[in-house]
Enzyme design. Structure first.
Site, short mmCIF file in Angstrom:
data_model
loop_
_atom_site.label_atom_id
_atom_site.label_comp_id
_atom_site.label_asym_id
_atom_site.label_seq_id
_atom_site.Cartn_x
_atom_site.Cartn_y
_atom_site.Cartn_z
N PRO A 155 6.41 -1.84 11.21
CA PRO A 155 6.91 -2.33 12.49
C PRO A 155 7.35 -1.17 13.38
CG PRO A 155 7.81 -3.61 10.69
CD PRO A 155 7.11 -2.45 10.07
N GLU A 156 7.01 -1.25 14.67
CA GLU A 156 7.41 -0.23 15.62
C GLU A 156 8.52 -0.79 16.51
OE1 GLU A 156 4.02 1.60 17.57
OE2 GLU A 156 2.74 1.15 15.84
N HIS A 163 8.30 -11.53 -3.59
CA HIS A 163 8.64 -10.24 -3.01
C HIS A 163 10.01 -10.24 -2.33
CE1 HIS A 163 4.65 -8.97 -3.99
NE2 HIS A 163 4.09 -9.82 -3.16
N ARG A 178 5.88 -3.96 -0.41
CA ARG A 178 5.66 -2.59 -0.86
C ARG A 178 6.93 -1.92 -1.39
NH1 ARG A 178 1.02 -0.27 1.47
NH2 ARG A 178 1.51 1.57 0.20
N ARG A 235 2.95 23.42 23.46
CA ARG A 235 2.81 22.98 22.06
C ARG A 235 1.35 22.82 21.69
NH1 ARG A 235 7.20 18.79 19.87
NH2 ARG A 235 6.45 19.78 17.97
#
Length: 282
Positions: free
Chosen positions: A2-3, A99, A118, A163
């Protein structure tokens, strides 16, 4: 993983259902989910009978401010969903998936259930005598929030100047800007007309200005859409996000660009996928 828009969507949902609610107990089903304190028993003991005041977000971290007896501070509850974590607001009577890692019990037979296939997700209790970043050390590494005053064209110019790094890779660096991941980096680069492999040092001032605006635009639209569901993300009510259906490039390899109809291409940068339109992005 998730962002920012997905975590923000969860934060908004948690504030709707848990604000002012007292934690009456809980159950830890996977000990390593608890990062602090070390003992899951102590974790649950510190949370019992405390009330959630409100939820905050920092990058991809969730932080619930805790109180006791209305006024006394009781620390913070921290959560990081990592790759597959989900926080669901459910009746305690609902079947428990295999889970399920942590359960927190609330009045009226409700619970906040942390599910994580996970097992990379983590939870923390931070005592009131500590700032969250002293316990959750990852918070110290985060750059500015995209919606903060600190994040601006001038800021990006100062960080990207000279950069030798692809701009897509730079956007994934949480020390540059907090909360952006693979999905919204691709989307922001599309809206700003920049190829993902373009080196930061080669970007002009106008491109960086477009990028700073596009980051905000994409994130606001994604939050409005309830985030993106490509695999595991759902909100606290179990509902998928809707941004996938309007995405410009992410997950649309081979499909026509929504602007020029050129097929969307996919490449790899430092092991991560990058989606782009070869015509609209130069």
């Amino acid at each position: 993983m998730p962002e920012l828009p997905e975590v923000e969507t969860i934060r908004l949902g948690l504030n709707q259902v848990t604000t002012g609610q007292e934690i009456q107990g809980g159950e830890v089903l996977l000990s390593r989910t608890i990062a602090h304190p070390i003992s899951p028993k102590d974790f649950l003991a510190q949370l019992k009978t405390v009330t959630i005041s409100d939820w905050h977000r920092r990058g991809k971290y969730l932080l619930a401010k805790l109180t006791k007896s209305d006024t006394d501070q009781a620390g913070w509850l921290g959560v990081h969903l990592r790759m597959t974590g989900q926080l669901l607001w459910l009746s305690q009577d609902q079947p428990q998936p295999k889970h399920t890692r942590v359960r927190l019990f609330f009045p009226n037979n409700q619970e906040l259930r942390f599910i994580d296939q996970r097992t990379f997700g983590r939870m923390w209790w931070i005592p009131p005598s500590h700032l969250p970043e002293t316990i959750i050390t990852g918070l110290k590494q985060l750059g500015p929030e995209p919606f903060s005053q600190e994040f601006s064209t001038d800021y990006l110019v100062s960080k990207l100047h000279h950069r030798q790094r692809a701009i897509k890779t730079a956007l994934l660096d949480q020390s540059l800007v907090a909360g952006i991941g693979n999905i919204y980096a691709d989307e922001a680069l599309f809206l700003s007309g920049i190829r993902p492999e373009t080196l930061c040092k080669d970007l002009g001032l106008e491109q960086i200005e477009k990028l700073s605006i596009a980051v905000i635009q994409v994130l606001e639209k994604a939050i409005e859409s309830g985030g993106t569901t490509f695999s595991d993300f759902i909100n606290v009510q179990g509902v998928n996000g809707n941004y996938k259906g309007i995405a410009w490039v992410y997950g649309r390899t081979g499909e026509p660009c929504r602007i020029c109809s050129t097929p969307i291409q996919r490449t790899k940068l430092v092991g991560r996928s990058a989606h782009f339109c070869p015509n609209c992005q130069r």
